[in-house]
Design a protein around this motif. Structure first.
Motif, PDB file in Angstrom:
ATOM      1  N   ALA A  74     -20.113   5.413  10.955  1.00  0.00           N
ATOM      2  CA  ALA A  74     -20.206   3.991  11.270  1.00  0.00           C
ATOM      3  C   ALA A  74     -19.811   3.081  10.125  1.00  0.00           C
ATOM      4  O   ALA A  74     -19.530   1.905  10.337  1.00  0.00           O
ATOM      5  CB  ALA A  74     -21.636   3.658  11.722  1.00  0.00           C
ATOM      6  N   ILE A  77     -22.788  -0.206   7.617  1.00  0.00           N
ATOM      7  CA  ILE A  77     -24.129  -0.418   8.157  1.00  0.00           C
ATOM      8  C   ILE A  77     -25.082   0.661   7.672  1.00  0.00           C
ATOM      9  O   ILE A  77     -26.283   0.439   7.526  1.00  0.00           O
ATOM     10  CB  ILE A  77     -24.103  -0.483   9.708  1.00  0.00           C
ATOM     11  N   PHE A  80     -27.728   0.309   4.753  1.00  0.00           N
ATOM     12  CA  PHE A  80     -28.984  -0.439   4.875  1.00  0.00           C
ATOM     13  C   PHE A  80     -30.133   0.319   4.216  1.00  0.00           C
ATOM     14  O   PHE A  80     -31.119  -0.283   3.775  1.00  0.00           O
ATOM     15  CB  PHE A  80     -29.325  -0.683   6.352  1.00  0.00           C
ATOM     16  N   LYS A 221     -14.829  -0.538   8.099  1.00  0.00           N
ATOM     17  CA  LYS A 221     -16.038   0.217   7.799  1.00  0.00           C
ATOM     18  C   LYS A 221     -16.559  -0.026   6.391  1.00  0.00           C
ATOM     19  O   LYS A 221     -17.632   0.448   6.031  1.00  0.00           O
ATOM     20  CB  LYS A 221     -15.783   1.716   7.996  1.00  0.00           C
ATOM     21  N   LEU A 224     -19.614  -5.366   6.388  1.00  0.00           N
ATOM     22  CA  LEU A 224     -20.154  -5.778   7.681  1.00  0.00           C
ATOM     23  C   LEU A 224     -19.193  -6.765   8.334  1.00  0.00           C
ATOM     24  O   LEU A 224     -18.614  -7.613   7.643  1.00  0.00           O
ATOM     25  CB  LEU A 224     -21.525  -6.434   7.501  1.00  0.00           C
ATOM     26  N   ALA A 234     -23.980  -9.051  12.563  1.00  0.00           N
ATOM     27  CA  ALA A 234     -24.489  -7.888  11.843  1.00  0.00           C
ATOM     28  C   ALA A 234     -25.349  -8.285  10.650  1.00  0.00           C
ATOM     29  O   ALA A 234     -26.099  -7.457  10.126  1.00  0.00           O
ATOM     30  CB  ALA A 234     -23.326  -7.016  11.384  1.00  0.00           C
ATOM     31  N   TYR A 235     -25.257  -9.552  10.217  1.00  0.00           N
ATOM     32  CA  TYR A 235     -26.025  -9.960   9.037  1.00  0.00           C
ATOM     33  C   TYR A 235     -27.526  -9.848   9.289  1.00  0.00           C
ATOM     34  O   TYR A 235     -28.268  -9.283   8.489  1.00  0.00           O
ATOM     35  CB  TYR A 235     -25.658 -11.389   8.627  1.00  0.00           C
ATOM     36  N   SER A 237     -28.901  -8.235  11.797  1.00  0.00           N
ATOM     37  CA  SER A 237     -29.175  -6.846  12.175  1.00  0.00           C
ATOM     38  C   SER A 237     -29.480  -6.028  10.927  1.00  0.00           C
ATOM     39  O   SER A 237     -30.477  -5.304  10.842  1.00  0.00           O
ATOM     40  CB  SER A 237     -27.972  -6.233  12.902  1.00  0.00           C
ATOM     41  N   TYR A 238     -28.614  -6.182   9.929  1.00  0.00           N
ATOM     42  CA  TYR A 238     -28.727  -5.438   8.685  1.00  0.00           C
ATOM     43  C   TYR A 238     -30.002  -5.826   7.939  1.00  0.00           C
ATOM     44  O   TYR A 238     -30.771  -4.970   7.486  1.00  0.00           O
ATOM     45  CB  TYR A 238     -27.495  -5.746   7.827  1.00  0.00           C
ATOM     46  N   ILE A 455     -31.250  -2.244  17.769  1.00  0.00           N
ATOM     47  CA  ILE A 455     -30.989  -3.674  17.615  1.00  0.00           C
ATOM     48  C   ILE A 455     -30.984  -4.348  18.990  1.00  0.00           C
ATOM     49  O   ILE A 455     -30.419  -3.822  19.945  1.00  0.00           O
ATOM     50  CB  ILE A 455     -29.633  -3.912  16.913  1.00  0.00           C
ATOM     51  N   TYR A 468     -33.570  -6.077  14.409  1.00  0.00           N
ATOM     52  CA  TYR A 468     -34.222  -4.783  14.576  1.00  0.00           C
ATOM     53  C   TYR A 468     -35.424  -4.991  15.490  1.00  0.00           C
ATOM     54  O   TYR A 468     -36.278  -5.846  15.236  1.00  0.00           O
ATOM     55  CB  TYR A 468     -34.645  -4.276  13.198  1.00  0.00           C
TER      56      TYR A 468
END
Length: 507
Positions: A74, A77, A80, A221, A224, A234-235, A237-238, A455, A468
């Protein structure tokens, strides 16, 4: 394909730590008929041993397989895990020295036992305890998956070696208690450090340096993705994945057990400062996923069967076999396999402590200290056998999915444990309701995701805010517990049931 030299080295090192596990019962000898001696090592581990033990049960075999695999498949990510293992140590520093002091003063050996003493509510303690045991079972199963991947990479067929390894694990856990994983963790962590340091020097040299490695990774990859308009993308999310994972980490029974086995609050504080060394190693380890991409391992015929069976999880075993001579690959594989045995042993012991003190002892007839310890020993075997049957009976995907749920469930114990070392504002019944809402909402959202992701995109004031699930639901849990505590305390306060004293929490 078989690797005889790697297999011989691997088997020799595993045999060595098994012997060590049985010998460990005589180390810092105590009365092994006492559950505090068997399940907490007598609370006598100093700074160095605690550093190895807490690191050993936090950074597991599945960590060393899964994080590089996530980077391999992935991309960014997967990184993290590095900020999350930075954020967790301030939590360790602030919360757990106080918890240790209360636990020592009152003879508590588990987090749920502290909650029962704090609120005088055995049903709240039962909920916290059952959550811990259920969240731990798939965690042990994941250690089996990590070890299974290593055994498969060596070309050793069938489940018999895996079953044999964990049967011996159950035996030395029964006889030596927490002393066994404490002693073995010294070997495990030393081998991990050796493997990672050598890998980040040798493999980049063979591949033309880090610039060449990053050049082989798809640009998408490496960072983000930029969030679309109207979304935090994704900010968040991360960020919430890192923060939520940090909040949950030391609430797992095995990590709490490792912490409570320390000889004092100062040992815990020192480890909060020293344990980030593992985070540094984890960051280097994560980069091995990109090295596996740069090496083109997935396209090599000799590794085709491994990637077909284990998918991205095969990236690290393949990289070790590709980059190192057989003997050193055997050392690396042994490090990862021992990284399964250590946390699995602590997990089974921690679950046994909870079952004995927070379930059996509270809802059955009184038992003598020796009978209490015997029950704990037997339940530790039940946990290991259950995890083995789990792996043999159901697809590995389910273990991963249940571990995903386990993280969402264990964080729901944060208000009852972490907040309670600072304040008695909360009401026990309000905490129980908050826990239930958190568990149900987290499970519901995970089910809507078909258990395929952690998520969920929340829509707030016209913005899409991915988060999350565990983090969002524990906030809901805490808010409900706080709001309900006001009327509950006014109507029927439970503060008189607090078995602890203000002096227990003093610095």
């Amino acid at each position: 394909m078989t690797y005889p030299v790697a297999t011989i080295v691997f088997v020799a090192l595993i045999a060595f730590v098994i012997v060590l596990g049985f010998v460990a019962g005589r180390w810092k000898a105590g009365n092994m008929d006492s559950i505090e001696e068997w399940g907490l090592g007598g609370r006598r581990f100093g700074t160095l041993i605690s550093w190895f033990l807490i690191g050993g049960d936090t950074y597991t075999a599945y960590t060393f397989i899964a994080i590089p695999a996530l980077m391999f498949g992935a991309g960014a990510i997967g990184f993290f895990a590095v900020p999350y293992t930075v954020v967790c140590y301030p939590i360790l520093f602030l919360v757990f020295p106080k918890l240790w002091k209360v636990a020592r003063n009152h003879g508590y050996i588990t987090g749920p036992e502290f909650v029962r003493g704090r609120y005088g509510n055995r049903w709240l303690a039962l909920a916290i305890g059952v959550t811990g045991i259920i969240a731990t079972m798939p965690y042990i199963a994941l250690q089996l998956i990590g070890m299974q991947t290593i055994i498969g990479a060596l070309g050793i067929p069938g489940h018999i070696p895996l079953i044999a390894a964990f049967a011996v694990l159950a035996a030395f856990t029964y006889t030596s208690g927490l002393r066994a994983p404490a002693m073995i963790s010294i070997v495990k962590d030393s081998l991990i450090y050796l493997t990672v340091i050598v890998a980040v020097i040798v493999i980049p040299t063979e591949l033309g340096g880090f610039s060449a490695i990053f050049a082989h990774v798809a640009p998408a990859k490496l960072i983000l993705p930029t969030p679309p308009a109207g979304s935090t993308g994704a900010y968040t999310s991360y960020a919430t994945l890192a923060l939520g994972s940090a909040m949950a980490l030391f609430l797992y029974p095995h990590t709490t057990t490792g912490i409570l086995s320390a000889s004092g609050p100062r040992v815990i504080k020192r480890n909060a400062a020293l344990l980030p060394a593992y985070t540094f190693v984890l960051g280097l380890l994560a980069l091995l996923g990109f090295m596996a991409v740069a090496a083109g391992l997935a396209k090599m015929p000799q590794f085709a069967a491994g990637f077909a069976q284990y998918h991205a999880s095969f990236a690290i075993p393949a990289l070790m076999l590709y980059a190192f001579p057989g003997w050193f690959a055997g050392v690396a594989f042994a490090a990862i396999a021992i990284g399964a045995l250590v946390p699995a042993a602590i997990m089974s012991i921690a679950s046994a402590n909870i079952f004995t003190r927070d379930i059996y002892k509270q809802f059955a007839s009184a038992t003598s200290p020796s009978t209490e310890t015997l029950i704990a020993k037997l339940f530790s075997i039940v946990m290991v056998v259950g995890a083995v049957l789990f792996i043999l009976a159901i697809p590995n995907t389910y273990a991963v999915q249940l571990q995903l749920l386990g993280g969402m469930w264990i964080i729901q114990t944060f208000p009852a444990i972490a907040f309670s070392v600072f304040t008695r504002f909360f009401n026990g019944w309000a905490l129980l309701i908050g826990w239930a809402v958190g568990i149900v909402s987290a499970t519901y959202l995970a089910a809507l995701n078909h258990l395929m992701g952690a998520i969920w995109a929340f829509h707030i004031l016209g913005y899409t805010v991915p988060s999350y699930i565990a983090f969002a639901t524990v906030i809901l849990n805490a808010v409900i517990a706080a709001v309900l505590s006001v009327p509950f305390n006014a109507i029927a306060s439970d503060r008189a049931r607090d078995a602890t004293k203000a002096a227990d929490y003093a610095a």
